[in-house]
Motif scaffolding. Structure first.
Motif, PDB file in Angstrom:
ATOM      1  N   LYS A   8      51.409 -24.530-143.375  1.00 21.97           N
ATOM      2  CA  LYS A   8      50.260 -25.302-142.878  1.00 21.97           C
ATOM      3  C   LYS A   8      50.703 -26.214-141.743  1.00 21.97           C
ATOM      4  O   LYS A   8      51.746 -26.878-141.829  1.00 21.97           O
ATOM      5  CB  LYS A   8      49.646 -26.120-144.025  1.00 21.97           C
ATOM      6  N   GLY A  11      47.279 -31.527-137.351  1.00 24.74           N
ATOM      7  CA  GLY A  11      46.713 -31.729-136.018  1.00 24.74           C
ATOM      8  C   GLY A  11      47.725 -31.955-134.903  1.00 24.74           C
ATOM      9  O   GLY A  11      47.600 -31.368-133.827  1.00 24.74           O
ATOM     10  N   VAL A 176      56.065 -36.029-139.238  1.00 19.93           N
ATOM     11  CA  VAL A 176      57.211 -36.818-139.721  1.00 19.93           C
ATOM     12  C   VAL A 176      58.112 -35.864-140.517  1.00 19.93           C
ATOM     13  O   VAL A 176      57.689 -34.766-140.869  1.00 19.93           O
ATOM     14  CB  VAL A 176      56.768 -38.021-140.596  1.00 19.93           C
ATOM     15  N   GLY A 178      59.102 -35.704-143.476  1.00 19.55           N
ATOM     16  CA  GLY A 178      58.843 -35.455-144.892  1.00 19.55           C
ATOM     17  C   GLY A 178      58.097 -36.641-145.473  1.00 19.55           C
ATOM     18  O   GLY A 178      57.449 -37.392-144.747  1.00 19.55           O
ATOM     19  N   VAL A 179      58.218 -36.804-146.787  1.00 20.56           N
ATOM     20  CA  VAL A 179      57.618 -37.957-147.449  1.00 20.56           C
ATOM     21  C   VAL A 179      58.668 -39.067-147.444  1.00 20.56           C
ATOM     22  O   VAL A 179      59.810 -38.845-147.836  1.00 20.56           O
ATOM     23  CB  VAL A 179      57.212 -37.613-148.895  1.00 20.56           C
ATOM     24  N   PRO A 184      56.506 -44.422-142.316  1.00 17.19           N
ATOM     25  CA  PRO A 184      57.552 -44.791-141.340  1.00 17.19           C
ATOM     26  C   PRO A 184      56.969 -45.415-140.066  1.00 17.19           C
ATOM     27  O   PRO A 184      57.717 -45.999-139.289  1.00 17.19           O
ATOM     28  CB  PRO A 184      58.240 -43.456-141.034  1.00 17.19           C
TER      29      PRO A 184
HETATM   30  P1  ADP Z   1      48.848 -33.993-140.281  1.00 17.24           P
HETATM   31  O1  ADP Z   1      47.970 -34.081-139.104  1.00 17.24           O
HETATM   32  O2  ADP Z   1      50.085 -33.211-140.042  1.00 17.24           O
HETATM   33  O3  ADP Z   1      48.129 -33.578-141.520  1.00 17.24           O
HETATM   34  P2  ADP Z   1      48.724 -36.739-141.171  1.00 17.24           P
HETATM   35  O4  ADP Z   1      48.477 -37.748-140.112  1.00 17.24           O
HETATM   36  O5  ADP Z   1      47.601 -36.350-142.054  1.00 17.24           O
HETATM   37  O6  ADP Z   1      49.408 -35.467-140.501  1.00 17.24           O
HETATM   38  O7  ADP Z   1      49.925 -37.236-142.130  1.00 17.24           O
HETATM   39  C1  ADP Z   1      51.164 -37.625-141.577  1.00 17.24           C
HETATM   40  C2  ADP Z   1      51.204 -39.139-141.420  1.00 17.24           C
HETATM   41  O8  ADP Z   1      51.177 -39.734-142.719  1.00 17.24           O
HETATM   42  C3  ADP Z   1      52.472 -39.675-140.817  1.00 17.24           C
HETATM   43  O9  ADP Z   1      52.396 -39.648-139.419  1.00 17.24           O
HETATM   44  C4  ADP Z   1      52.563 -41.078-141.387  1.00 17.24           C
HETATM   45  O10 ADP Z   1      52.114 -42.062-140.465  1.00 17.24           O
HETATM   46  C5  ADP Z   1      51.609 -41.071-142.571  1.00 17.24           C
HETATM   47  N1  ADP Z   1      52.232 -41.511-143.823  1.00 17.24           N
HETATM   48  C6  ADP Z   1      51.707 -42.431-144.672  1.00 17.24           C
HETATM   49  N2  ADP Z   1      52.513 -42.639-145.712  1.00 17.24           N
HETATM   50  C7  ADP Z   1      53.594 -41.840-145.541  1.00 17.24           C
HETATM   51  C8  ADP Z   1      54.781 -41.605-146.302  1.00 17.24           C
HETATM   52  N3  ADP Z   1      55.025 -42.231-147.468  1.00 17.24           N
HETATM   53  N4  ADP Z   1      55.675 -40.705-145.829  1.00 17.24           N
HETATM   54  C9  ADP Z   1      55.440 -40.057-144.666  1.00 17.24           C
HETATM   55  N5  ADP Z   1      54.351 -40.244-143.899  1.00 17.24           N
HETATM   56  C10 ADP Z   1      53.416 -41.115-144.328  1.00 17.24           C
END
Ligand code: ADP
Ligand code: ASP
Ligand code: MG
Length: 401
Positions: A8, A11, A176, A178-179, A184
């Protein structure tokens, strides 16, 4: 090899031509290893927000069915573009909408739940040797209408497809590595976790860590999906979400923030049995979830009841309660949108005393007032002023990591 891999891409991973070719290369690698690949894509960059803004420009009260049709085009665009990039690389790829991939949902436009997945079409494309590029975030209901699954729900599309197709692995590529122990972007020295349990991830996602959509984690846990979160840019080893993770030194795995909430207080309700039941059954009859609930001790025959709801439910909640509170004898209702939930999550905290007090101490040292508190075996949540939320995250993170 007959193994299936789900990949997956969020955006930011498909936001422009360069990123789309980057994604196509990641997919190509898996294909060349012999996997059947189902790539699930999100709308490019902020496309969903832009579509929503357009809808609001024309009619902020537009019916949800029209809104869902509009929003589904964001993911459709990405799917078509990624398939075109794969074609350019000389690979056989077919873009499909959610409904073409057999994603059947209920009729809750805007936040539909997946009921069933008919995998026939995807399997027949695999049999022909095709890579399937699926538009995430959407499905079809019994009226043959397109539905969307809620903001951030392309993750859920991917994990649900992984369950239905019994995929070997489901990879969630994001922006990012990972988790992390917390977002971050708020705490630059947050630590990437190599592993996290389904339960911890579910709590973090539900409490505002939007790196994974919470329903995707629920499905992953239920069907034991081999789930990995990683970056489409750095391609480093990401975070594995699994059932059990060996004990860590810290009882806390992560810190999360949620600003999408409002606090409602009903003032001066009679201090008699049945009041909480009357209020909350009224809300549950309209499917409104309440979160942290706080009831004061009765004094002079009355008490106050406060609780939080997600912001999108605030108007409906007030609509339901405005007249009702006079019927039950309360004096007033007040709301506050200027609040945020800050939470710590960790399976280890159940067995270690003093975790909550350490969190409260970090807030005290930063002069941050706690409005409400709620706890469970693996989490502690506090409600604070929204202006204090990021400072609270930093202070709490520093105390535990
Ligand atoms: P995508 O568009 O790939 O689905 P999202 O914006 O939905 O990405 O999710 C990624 C974002 O989640 C990261 O850029 C980060 O700012 C945020 N985030 C919030 N909490 C966490 C966490 N514990 N670990 C990693 N990222 C996190
Ligand atoms: N594009 C949708 C959103 O922005 C779904 C997703 O990205 O997962 O919410
Ligand atoms: Mg996301």
């Amino acid at each position: 090899m007959d193994s299936i891999i789900i990949q997956k891409f969020g955006g930011t991973s498909v936001k422009n031509t360069e990123r789309i070719f980057n994604v196509a290369n990641i997919i190509a690698e898996s294909y060349q290893k012999g996997y059947h690949v189902l790539a699930v894509v999100s709308a490019q960059g902020d496309h969903t927000d832009e579509l929503l803004a357009k809808a609001n420009e024309i009619n902020p009260k537009a019916n949800l069915r029209s809104k869902d049709l509009l929003l589904s085009t964001g993911e459709a665009t990405s799917a078509a573009l990624v398939a075109m990039a794969l074609e350019k690389l000389g690979l056989p790829a077919i873009p499909l909408m959610g409904w073409q991939c057999g994603v059947e949902t209920d009729t809750h436009y805007g936040s539909a739940h997946i009921k069933r997945i008919n995998t026939e079409r995807v399997l027949s494309e695999f049999a022909k040797g095709n890579i399937v590029v699926m538009a995430g975030f959407q499905g079809v209901n019994i009226f043959n209408d397109i539905t969307t699954l809620g903001r951030g729900a392309s993750d859920t599309s991917a994990v649900a497809m992984a369950a239905a197709l019994k995929a070997e692995i489901c990879q969630i590529y994001t922006d990012v590595d990972g988790v992390f122990t917390t977002d971050p972007r708020i705490v630059p020295n947050a630590k990437k976790l190599d592993f996290i349990t389904y339960d911890e991830m579910l709590e973090l996602a539900t409490l505002g860590a939007n790196v994974l959509h919470n329903r995707s984690v629920e499905i992953a846990k239920k069907y034991h999906i081999n789930l990995e979160v990683l970056s489409s840019i750095t391609r480093k080893q990401g975070t594995i979400v699994q059932e059990i993770v060996s004990a860590d030194k810290s009882p806390v795995r992560g810190v999360a923030k949620d600003e999408d909430i409002a606090r409602i207080s009903i003032i001066g309700v009679p201090d008699i049995p049945g009041i909480a039941f009357k209020i909350f059954s009224k809300l549950s009859s309209k499917n409104i979830n309440v979160d942290i609930i706080l009831q004061s001790i009765g004094r002079n025959g009355t008490k106050d009841i406060s609780f939080t709801v997600v912001k999108s439910n605030l108007d409906t909640t007030l609509g339901l309660l405005k007249d009702y509170i006079t019927i039950i004898g309360a004096s007033n209702i007040v709301t506050d949108c200027n609040v945020a939930k800050v939470s710590i999550v960790g399976a280890g905290m159940e067995f270690q005393p003093g975790v909550a007090s350490k969190m409260f101490e970090a807030l005290y040292q930063n002069d941050i007032n706690i409005q409400m508190i709620s706890t469970s075996e693996i989490k502690v949540t506090v409600l604070v002023n929204k202006e204090n939320a990021n400072q609270a995250i930093r202070a709490i993170h520093a105390a535990f990591f």
